[in-house]
Design an enzyme around this catalytic site. Sequence first.
Site, PDB file in Angstrom:
ATOM      1  N   ASP A  73       2.774   2.839   7.394  1.00 43.81           N
ATOM      2  CA  ASP A  73       1.688   1.853   7.392  1.00 43.81           C
ATOM      3  C   ASP A  73       0.754   2.057   8.584  1.00 43.81           C
ATOM      4  O   ASP A  73       1.183   2.504   9.651  1.00 43.81           O
ATOM      5  CB  ASP A  73       2.294   0.439   7.433  1.00 43.81           C
ATOM      6  CG  ASP A  73       1.274  -0.631   7.056  1.00 43.81           C
ATOM      7  OD1 ASP A  73       0.293  -0.297   6.350  1.00 43.81           O
ATOM      8  OD2 ASP A  73       1.459  -1.787   7.460  1.00 43.81           O
ATOM      9  N   GLY A  74      -0.511   1.715   8.369  1.00 41.22           N
ATOM     10  CA  GLY A  74      -1.494   1.757   9.469  1.00 41.22           C
ATOM     11  C   GLY A  74      -2.579   2.808   9.297  1.00 41.22           C
ATOM     12  O   GLY A  74      -3.401   2.993  10.194  1.00 41.22           O
ATOM     13  N   GLY A 133      -5.246   2.815   7.332  1.00 42.41           N
ATOM     14  CA  GLY A 133      -6.582   2.224   7.260  1.00 42.41           C
ATOM     15  C   GLY A 133      -7.074   1.830   8.645  1.00 42.41           C
ATOM     16  O   GLY A 133      -8.206   2.150   9.036  1.00 42.41           O
ATOM     17  N   ARG A 134      -6.206   1.162   9.415  1.00 47.65           N
ATOM     18  CA  ARG A 134      -6.606   0.719  10.758  1.00 47.65           C
ATOM     19  C   ARG A 134      -6.842   1.911  11.675  1.00 47.65           C
ATOM     20  O   ARG A 134      -7.728   1.893  12.521  1.00 47.65           O
ATOM     21  CB  ARG A 134      -5.524  -0.210  11.346  1.00 47.65           C
ATOM     22  CG  ARG A 134      -5.636  -1.628  10.806  1.00 47.65           C
ATOM     23  CD  ARG A 134      -4.402  -2.423  11.093  1.00 47.65           C
ATOM     24  NE  ARG A 134      -3.298  -2.035  10.211  1.00 47.65           N
ATOM     25  CZ  ARG A 134      -2.022  -2.278  10.466  1.00 47.65           C
ATOM     26  NH1 ARG A 134      -1.676  -2.867  11.595  1.00 47.65           N
ATOM     27  NH2 ARG A 134      -1.097  -1.924   9.602  1.00 47.65           N
ATOM     28  N   HIS A 181      -5.722   7.983   5.303  1.00 48.25           N
ATOM     29  CA  HIS A 181      -4.711   8.424   4.332  1.00 48.25           C
ATOM     30  C   HIS A 181      -4.529   9.942   4.407  1.00 48.25           C
ATOM     31  O   HIS A 181      -3.411  10.436   4.300  1.00 48.25           O
ATOM     32  CB  HIS A 181      -5.106   7.997   2.911  1.00 48.25           C
ATOM     33  CG  HIS A 181      -5.186   6.503   2.741  1.00 48.25           C
ATOM     34  ND1 HIS A 181      -4.217   5.649   3.211  1.00 48.25           N
ATOM     35  CD2 HIS A 181      -6.126   5.705   2.159  1.00 48.25           C
ATOM     36  CE1 HIS A 181      -4.550   4.385   2.923  1.00 48.25           C
ATOM     37  NE2 HIS A 181      -5.708   4.403   2.289  1.00 48.25           N
ATOM     38  N   GLU A 208       1.926  -3.439  -5.541  1.00 44.49           N
ATOM     39  CA  GLU A 208       0.910  -4.404  -5.089  1.00 44.49           C
ATOM     40  C   GLU A 208      -0.370  -3.699  -4.625  1.00 44.49           C
ATOM     41  O   GLU A 208      -1.433  -4.316  -4.568  1.00 44.49           O
ATOM     42  CB  GLU A 208       1.487  -5.257  -3.942  1.00 44.49           C
ATOM     43  CG  GLU A 208       2.547  -6.265  -4.377  1.00 44.49           C
ATOM     44  CD  GLU A 208       3.918  -5.667  -4.671  1.00 44.49           C
ATOM     45  OE1 GLU A 208       4.220  -4.560  -4.182  1.00 44.49           O
ATOM     46  OE2 GLU A 208       4.695  -6.299  -5.414  1.00 44.49           O
ATOM     47  N   TRP A 212      -2.192  -1.738  -6.130  1.00 46.34           N
ATOM     48  CA  TRP A 212      -3.230  -1.663  -7.182  1.00 46.34           C
ATOM     49  C   TRP A 212      -4.303  -2.723  -6.961  1.00 46.34           C
ATOM     50  O   TRP A 212      -5.389  -2.645  -7.535  1.00 46.34           O
ATOM     51  CB  TRP A 212      -2.625  -1.883  -8.581  1.00 46.34           C
ATOM     52  CG  TRP A 212      -1.730  -0.776  -9.055  1.00 46.34           C
ATOM     53  CD1 TRP A 212      -0.382  -0.872  -9.243  1.00 46.34           C
ATOM     54  CD2 TRP A 212      -2.083   0.562  -9.426  1.00 46.34           C
ATOM     55  NE1 TRP A 212       0.111   0.332  -9.691  1.00 46.34           N
ATOM     56  CE2 TRP A 212      -0.909   1.221  -9.818  1.00 46.34           C
ATOM     57  CE3 TRP A 212      -3.299   1.269  -9.446  1.00 46.34           C
ATOM     58  CZ2 TRP A 212      -0.895   2.557 -10.237  1.00 46.34           C
ATOM     59  CZ3 TRP A 212      -3.284   2.604  -9.860  1.00 46.34           C
ATOM     60  CH2 TRP A 212      -2.093   3.227 -10.252  1.00 46.34           C
ATOM     61  N   ARG A 241      -5.934  -3.193  -4.355  1.00 43.24           N
ATOM     62  CA  ARG A 241      -6.963  -2.713  -3.405  1.00 43.24           C
ATOM     63  C   ARG A 241      -8.254  -2.373  -4.152  1.00 43.24           C
ATOM     64  O   ARG A 241      -8.246  -2.234  -5.386  1.00 43.24           O
ATOM     65  CB  ARG A 241      -6.429  -1.484  -2.678  1.00 43.24           C
ATOM     66  CG  ARG A 241      -5.292  -1.876  -1.762  1.00 43.24           C
ATOM     67  CD  ARG A 241      -4.931  -0.772  -0.819  1.00 43.24           C
ATOM     68  NE  ARG A 241      -3.900  -1.248   0.094  1.00 43.24           N
ATOM     69  CZ  ARG A 241      -3.573  -0.686   1.220  1.00 43.24           C
ATOM     70  NH1 ARG A 241      -4.186   0.414   1.603  1.00 43.24           N
ATOM     71  NH2 ARG A 241      -2.636  -1.193   1.983  1.00 43.24           N
ATOM     72  N   LEU A 285      16.903  19.060   2.437  1.00 47.30           N
ATOM     73  CA  LEU A 285      16.446  17.665   2.561  1.00 47.30           C
ATOM     74  C   LEU A 285      16.015  17.089   1.221  1.00 47.30           C
ATOM     75  O   LEU A 285      15.298  17.738   0.456  1.00 47.30           O
ATOM     76  CB  LEU A 285      15.249  17.612   3.522  1.00 47.30           C
ATOM     77  CG  LEU A 285      14.600  16.232   3.704  1.00 47.30           C
ATOM     78  CD1 LEU A 285      15.450  15.352   4.626  1.00 47.30           C
ATOM     79  CD2 LEU A 285      13.191  16.339   4.265  1.00 47.30           C
ATOM     80  N   ARG A 330       7.687  -6.581   8.315  1.00 46.87           N
ATOM     81  CA  ARG A 330       8.126  -7.078   6.999  1.00 46.87           C
ATOM     82  C   ARG A 330       8.526  -5.901   6.116  1.00 46.87           C
ATOM     83  O   ARG A 330       8.234  -4.749   6.414  1.00 46.87           O
ATOM     84  CB  ARG A 330       7.031  -7.921   6.353  1.00 46.87           C
ATOM     85  CG  ARG A 330       5.679  -7.244   6.234  1.00 46.87           C
ATOM     86  CD  ARG A 330       4.662  -8.136   5.498  1.00 46.87           C
ATOM     87  NE  ARG A 330       3.331  -7.561   5.556  1.00 46.87           N
ATOM     88  CZ  ARG A 330       2.333  -8.017   6.318  1.00 46.87           C
ATOM     89  NH1 ARG A 330       2.516  -9.071   7.092  1.00 46.87           N
ATOM     90  NH2 ARG A 330       1.149  -7.439   6.305  1.00 46.87           N
ATOM     91  N   ILE A 331       9.161  -6.240   5.000  1.00 43.98           N
ATOM     92  CA  ILE A 331       9.716  -5.219   4.101  1.00 43.98           C
ATOM     93  C   ILE A 331       8.719  -4.857   3.000  1.00 43.98           C
ATOM     94  O   ILE A 331       8.817  -3.797   2.388  1.00 43.98           O
ATOM     95  CB  ILE A 331      11.048  -5.728   3.458  1.00 43.98           C
ATOM     96  CG1 ILE A 331      12.044  -6.215   4.527  1.00 43.98           C
ATOM     97  CG2 ILE A 331      11.701  -4.681   2.576  1.00 43.98           C
ATOM     98  CD1 ILE A 331      12.706  -5.157   5.356  1.00 43.98           C
TER      99      ILE A 331
HETATM  100  C1  IPE Z   1       3.231  -1.188   2.362  1.00 42.21           C
HETATM  101  O1  IPE Z   1       2.059  -1.267   3.106  1.00 42.21           O
HETATM  102  C2  IPE Z   1       3.105  -0.172   1.285  1.00 42.21           C
HETATM  103  C3  IPE Z   1       2.919   1.221   1.731  1.00 42.21           C
HETATM  104  C4  IPE Z   1       2.921   1.677   2.953  1.00 42.21           C
HETATM  105  C5  IPE Z   1       2.742   2.148   0.657  1.00 42.21           C
HETATM  106  P1  IPE Z   1       0.961  -2.389   2.824  1.00 42.21           P
HETATM  107  O2  IPE Z   1      -0.105  -2.199   3.847  1.00 42.21           O
HETATM  108  O3  IPE Z   1       0.524  -2.365   1.409  1.00 42.21           O
HETATM  109  O4  IPE Z   1       1.792  -3.730   3.101  1.00 42.21           O
HETATM  110  P2  IPE Z   1       1.295  -5.213   3.367  1.00 42.21           P
HETATM  111  O5  IPE Z   1       0.318  -5.560   2.286  1.00 42.21           O
HETATM  112  O6  IPE Z   1       0.623  -5.220   4.713  1.00 42.21           O
HETATM  113  O7  IPE Z   1       2.545  -6.041   3.368  1.00 42.21           O
HETATM  114  C1  IPE Z   2      -0.510   2.530   4.324  1.00 41.21           C
HETATM  115  O1  IPE Z   2      -1.608   2.335   5.158  1.00 41.21           O
HETATM  116  C2  IPE Z   2      -0.832   3.417   3.148  1.00 41.21           C
HETATM  117  C3  IPE Z   2      -0.895   2.707   1.854  1.00 41.21           C
HETATM  118  C4  IPE Z   2      -0.570   1.466   1.661  1.00 41.21           C
HETATM  119  C5  IPE Z   2      -1.349   3.476   0.715  1.00 41.21           C
HETATM  120  P1  IPE Z   2      -2.618   1.146   4.909  1.00 41.21           P
HETATM  121  O2  IPE Z   2      -3.712   1.626   4.006  1.00 41.21           O
HETATM  122  O3  IPE Z   2      -1.919  -0.074   4.459  1.00 41.21           O
HETATM  123  O4  IPE Z   2      -3.213   0.926   6.357  1.00 41.21           O
HETATM  124  P2  IPE Z   2      -3.551  -0.461   7.059  1.00 41.21           P
HETATM  125  O5  IPE Z   2      -2.300  -1.268   7.059  1.00 41.21           O
HETATM  126  O6  IPE Z   2      -4.640  -1.096   6.266  1.00 41.21           O
HETATM  127  O7  IPE Z   2      -3.985  -0.065   8.440  1.00 41.21           O
HETATM  128 MG    MG Z   3      -1.052  -1.628   5.469  1.00 35.86          MG
END
Ligand code: IPE
Ligand code: IPE
Ligand code: MG
Length: 248
Positions: A18-19, A21-22, A35, A65, A67, A69, A129, A192-193
């Site tokens: 995660d992260g 986008g930021r 990405h 979830e 989808w 976006r 692996l 969170r999970i």
């Molecule tokens: C969880 O990240 C899903 C993936 C990394 C693929 P999200 O960014 O979608 O999770 P939430 O919405 O912050 O919980």
């Molecule tokens: C996780 O990064 C990748 C996917 C969910 C596809 P995010 O796109 O959720 O990045 P943030 O959380 O918005 O920074």
């Molecule tokens: Mg995210």
Amino acid sequence: MNVASTITVPNHIAIIMDGNGRWAEGKGLPRVAGHRAGVKTLRKLVEHSVKLKLNAITAYAFSRENWQRPDTEIKLLMDLFISALRSEVEDLHSNNVKLQFIGDRSAFSSKLQHSISQSEKLTITNSGLRLNIAANYSGRWDIISALQSVARDIELDKMTAADINETLFCDRLSLAGLIDPDLFIRTGGEQRISNYLLWQTAYTELYFTETLWPDFDAEQFDLAIKWYSKRQRRFGKTPEQIEQTLKS
Ligand code: IPE
Ligand code: IPE
Ligand code: MG
């Protein structure tokens, strides 16, 4: 020094990448640039995991979830999955990696479904692996799918409700046959999970880091593994009982 030579490495690591986008937004770039950088991070960590001789990595690439976006981000992500598979699969294969996807792939374009099944077929006999990519996956979907499979067998009189136990149920989940993750890593600061491996993480050690996924490198991966190696996994027992077992 290689972290594997000094401590016990986990058998199976689950990762929420995660992260992205930021990371991109922080650099004034479009989210998709994050990405793309995220794919490179995964590639480096897979190489590192091969060196550490980890048994399995299960990485969350796209949740059910996700989808929700914007259409443009989804379209770019789907294109990225296809191009990443095309550019990485030969290298994975030569590294003896067995690639497998978990999640409902029927929602993807036929082109992406084809790339997925080709890459799985190519690497199916590899013994190194195990790299599981969770795509259009969610933990609740996994549990419901397993439940439907059990219910069908009951309808067909192949079993009764009394036959259901943890082993039978686990065999119908996406990661059937694989030991549950020992360590869960989530980058990006959220604790969170997010509907990931709900059943399989019952006793997994949870590690959260503020580091955004594209910045997460082998050194930080090793730190997470070192943190894991200091955990006392008790599975309901007392600390004294665990120490006793370690001594004997
Ligand atoms: C969880 O990240 C899903 C993936 C990394 C693929 P999200 O960014 O979608 O999770 P939430 O919405 O912050 O919980
Ligand atoms: C996780 O990064 C990748 C996917 C969910 C596809 P995010 O796109 O959720 O990045 P943030 O959380 O918005 O920074
Ligand atoms: Mg995210």
